[in-house]
Design a protein around this motif. Structure first.
Motif, short mmCIF file in Angstrom:
data_model
loop_
_atom_site.label_atom_id
_atom_site.label_comp_id
_atom_site.label_asym_id
_atom_site.label_seq_id
_atom_site.Cartn_x
_atom_site.Cartn_y
_atom_site.Cartn_z
N PHE A 142 0.88 -0.91 0.08
CA PHE A 142 0.28 0.32 0.02
C PHE A 142 0.70 0.96 -0.33
O PHE A 142 2.27 0.78 1.03
CB PHE A 142 -1.21 -0.06 1.31
N SER A 143 0.58 1.87 -0.78
CA SER A 143 1.54 3.36 -1.09
C SER A 143 0.20 4.77 -1.19
O SER A 143 -0.17 4.62 -2.74
CB SER A 143 2.37 3.09 -1.72
N TYR A 144 0.73 5.42 0.05
CA TYR A 144 -0.33 6.98 -0.73
C TYR A 144 0.46 7.72 -2.52
O TYR A 144 -0.33 8.25 -2.05
CB TYR A 144 -0.01 7.99 0.88
N ASN A 145 1.69 7.04 -2.65
CA ASN A 145 2.14 7.93 -3.48
C ASN A 145 1.92 7.42 -4.92
O ASN A 145 1.96 7.83 -5.63
CB ASN A 145 3.83 7.80 -3.27
N ARG A 146 1.47 5.81 -4.88
CA ARG A 146 0.38 5.42 -5.66
C ARG A 146 -0.43 6.28 -6.04
O ARG A 146 -1.38 6.27 -7.20
CB ARG A 146 0.57 3.74 -5.24
N TYR A 204 12.13 8.68 3.33
CA TYR A 204 12.36 8.11 3.96
C TYR A 204 13.53 8.42 5.53
O TYR A 204 14.42 8.91 4.23
CB TYR A 204 12.74 6.38 3.57
N ASN A 205 13.71 8.96 6.19
CA ASN A 205 14.55 9.37 6.87
C ASN A 205 15.63 10.63 6.56
O ASN A 205 16.36 10.45 5.87
CB ASN A 205 15.59 8.58 7.09
N HIS A 206 14.52 11.49 5.48
CA HIS A 206 14.62 12.76 5.42
C HIS A 206 15.01 12.17 3.59
O HIS A 206 15.82 13.17 2.85
CB HIS A 206 15.53 13.46 5.78
C1 LIG Z 1 12.06 4.00 7.17
C2 LIG Z 1 11.17 5.18 7.33
C3 LIG Z 1 11.90 6.79 7.33
C4 LIG Z 1 10.91 7.27 7.23
N1 LIG Z 1 10.59 9.00 7.68
C5 LIG Z 1 10.13 10.13 6.97
C6 LIG Z 1 10.53 10.86 7.08
O1 LIG Z 1 11.67 11.45 6.81
N2 LIG Z 1 9.53 12.37 6.24
C7 LIG Z 1 8.64 11.61 6.76
O2 LIG Z 1 7.93 12.93 6.94
N3 LIG Z 1 7.82 10.82 6.44
C8 LIG Z 1 9.02 9.88 6.71
N4 LIG Z 1 8.24 8.15 6.73
C9 LIG Z 1 6.26 8.03 7.60
C10 LIG Z 1 5.88 7.84 5.18
O3 LIG Z 1 5.78 9.02 4.64
C11 LIG Z 1 5.37 7.22 4.83
O4 LIG Z 1 5.80 5.56 5.54
C12 LIG Z 1 4.58 7.28 4.05
O5 LIG Z 1 3.22 6.33 3.76
C13 LIG Z 1 5.40 6.65 3.18
O6 LIG Z 1 4.73 6.79 1.32
P1 LIG Z 1 4.09 5.60 0.80
O7 LIG Z 1 2.99 5.80 1.38
O8 LIG Z 1 4.38 6.55 -0.80
O9 LIG Z 1 5.07 4.60 1.07
C14 LIG Z 1 9.50 6.73 7.01
C15 LIG Z 1 8.95 5.50 7.03
C16 LIG Z 1 9.67 4.68 7.46
C17 LIG Z 1 8.91 3.45 6.98
#
Ligand SMILES: Cc1cc2nc3c(=O)[nH]c(=O)nc-3n(C[C@H](O)[C@H](O)[C@H](O)COP(=O)(O)O)c2cc1C
Length: 396
Positions: free
Chosen positions: A13-17, A76-78
Motif C-alpha cells: 500500500f502506498s500513498y504515492n501510488r 524515508y529518513n529525509h
Molecule cells: C523508514 C521510514 C522512514 C520515514 N521517514 C520519514 C521522513 O523522514 N519524513 C516523513 O514525512 N515521513 C517519513 N516516513 C513516513 C512516510 O512518509 C510514510 O511511510 C509514507 O506512507 C510513505 O509513502 P508511501 O505510502 O507512498 O509508501 C518514514 C517511513 C519509514 C518506513
C-alpha cells in the motif's frame, strides 16, 4: 501527451501510488498517465546485472516512449526510499532511458513538510551524469499529512490542492514542449525554411489564376469561382444558412477569427471591426496573401514552428499570451489546427480573445479571488480562499 508515473515506493500500500492514480484519473483530459510500479524490481547489484530482466526492460521501454515522467517519491529518513534509488541505479547502469527526459517530481508523506527533503535529494540524483534527466524547476508539489489527504474514493479532499496540482501539470506540459524544442535537431535555430510561408505551392482548394497579393483578391477570386453571397442558401454539416447568416454568425463570435489554409494562404477573417479596433489588426486587402506577407520577417521562424506543431500533429492548439494590451486585458492568441474528416491538416484557425472578462465573471460567480500563484514559495503550503468571505487564509 503520454506520461508515465513512477511510484517511488515498493510497499503493497502506498500513498504515492494513490497520488499518481488520482492524477491519471482526475486529469485524464489533460494528460495520458500510465502508472508504473517498482515493487518487483530487484535490488541493484553491480555484480549481478539484471538489466535485461523483463521488469527493468518494461520500465526502460515505457520511459523511452513517454513524452515525460512523473516520479512520486515518499520520504524515508529525509531522503528517497532505497527501492527508488535502486531503480534509478538500474536505469543509469547499462541503460539510460531518463537521459534528456523531462521529469516532474511530486511526493506524499506523513510530515507537514513531507517529501520536501526527499524531493531535493531526488533532484540531485536525477542530475547525475548517468541519469541526466531534465527536471522541471520549481512547482514543488508536496502532499504533507497524507493520511488525511484522500477521501474514501481515493480522491484528494482539498480542492485548492487539486487546483495547484493541475497548475503544476499544465506547467509540466509547457516545460515538455520547451524541452522538446531545445532537444530537436533544429534546436532554437531558425526553422523558417520548414514552411512555405510564401504559399508558392497549390492545394485542391487554391484558386488559381488570381494574384494572391492583389488588394482585391477577394473580389477577383469570387468572380473566378462564382462564389455565392447574400441570401443564397449554403448547406452545412449540420444545417442550412444563407451566406449573410454565416457572416453574421461568425462576426458574433466572441473572438477574432482568422483562417489560413494548409498552403499558408490567408483566406478569411471575421471582419467585425476596423483594424484599429482589433486586438490583432487585420486589413481587408491582406486577405488572399501568403502568410509571409502578413508577418514581419523576424517572426517567420516562430510562425513556421507553430504551423509545424499543428501540421505534424504534435499539438492541436498552440497558445500564447500577448501582454501588450495593458493590465485590464488578458489577450490570448490560440492557433487551432483545422483537420478534415480523415484527420488531415487543412489549415489554422487563429482565434484571438481577451479572456479577462471571462475570468472576472468566473471569479464573481464562484466567489473566488486570484491569489497570485496560490503557493507559498518558502513553505510550499497552499493558500486557500475562504469561499464565503472571499478572504485569503493560509494552510498551516
Ligand atoms: C523508514 C521510514 C522512514 C520515514 N521517514 C520519514 C521522513 O523522514 N519524513 C516523513 O514525512 N515521513 C517519513 N516516513 C513516513 C512516510 O512518509 C510514510 O511511510 C509514507 O506512507 C510513505 O509513502 P508511501 O505510502 O507512498 O509508501 C518514514 C517511513 C519509514 C518506513
Amino acid at each position: 501527451m503520454k506520461l508515465v508515473g513512477i511510484v517511488g515506493s515498493n510497499a503493497e500500500f502506498s500513498y504515492n501510488r494513490l497520488l499518481l492514480q488520482f492524477i491519471a484519473k482526475h486529469f485524464k483530459k489533460l494528460v495520458d498517465v500510465e502508472v508504473l510500479d517498482i515493487k518487483d524490481v530487484p535490488m541493484f547489484n553491480q555484480s549481478d546485472d539484471q538489466t535485461d530482466s523483463e521488469v527493468i526492460q518494461l520500465l526502460n521501454s515505457k520511459i523511452v516512449e513517454a513524452d515525460g515522467v512523473i516520479i512520486a517519491t515518499p520520504e524515508y529518513n529525509h531522503s528517497i526510499p532505497s527501492a527508488l534509488q535502486s531503480v534509478l541505479e538500474w536505469l543509469s547502469f547499462n541503460i539510460h532511458p531518463l537521459d534528456g527526459k523531462p521529469v516532474m517530481i511530486v511526493g506524499a508523506s506523513y510530515d507537514v513538510q513531507g517529501s520536501s527533503r526527499s524531493q531535493l535529494h531526488l533532484r540531485q540524483v536525477l542530475d547525475a551524469p548517468g541519469i541526466n534527466a531534465v527536471v522541471m524547476p520549481g512547482n514543488e508539489f508536496l502532499l504533507g499529512e497524507v493520511q488525511q489527504a484522500f477521501d474514501e474514493d481515493n480522491n484528494l479532499k482539498d480542492q485548492q490542492t487539486t487546483q495547484f496540482l493541475e497548475s503544476c501539470l499544465k506547467q509540466f506540459i509547457r516545460f515538455i514542449n520547451v524541452v522538446n524544442v531545445l532537444q530537436s535537431p533544429d534546436g532554437m535555430k531558425d526553422v523558417s525554411d520548414t514552411e512555405d510561408l510564401y504559399a508558392t505551392g497549390s492545394i485542391d482548394t487554391t484558386i488559381e489564376g488570381v494574384d494572391k497579393s492583389a488588394d482585391d483578391w477577394v473580389e477577383q477570386a469570387s468572380d473566378k469561382t462564382q462564389a455565392v453571397e447574400g441570401d443564397t442558401y449554403v448547406k452545412l454539416d449540420r444545417g442550412i444558412l444563407t451566406v449573410d447568416q454565416i457572416n453574421h454568425f461568425l462576426n458574433s463570435m466572441p473572438a477574432e477569427l482568422t483562417y489560413a489554409d494548409s498552403n499558408n494562404q490567408f483566406l478569411y477573417y471575421n471582419r467585425k471591426f476596423g483594424a484599429e479596433d482589433m486586438l490583432a489588426p487585420r486589413r481587408p486587402e491582406q486577405v488572399g496573401s501568403p502568410l509571409a506577407e502578413c508577418h514581419p520577417e523576424r517572426v517567420y521562424s516562430g510562425v513556421s514552428w507553430v504551423i509545424q506543431q499543428l501540421r505534424n500533429g504534435k499539438e492541436d492548439v498552440v497558445r500564447t499570451h500577448v501582454p501588450t494590451h495593458g493590465p485590464d486585458k488578458f489577450v490570448v492568441h490560440s492557433y487551432q489546427a483545422i483537420r478534415d474528416q480523415g484527420d488531415q491538416y487543412i489549415g489554422i484557425n487563429e482565434y484571438v480573445q481577451d479572456i479577462q472578462p471571462i475570468i472576472d465573471w468566473y471569479l464573481e460567480q464562484t466567489g473566488q479571488q486570484l491569489t497570485g500563484g496560490g503557493v507559498d514559495a518558502v513553505s510550499g503550503a497552499t493558500t486557500k480562499v475562504d469561499t464565503v468571505s472571499g478572504a485569503t487564509v493560509k494552510d498551516s
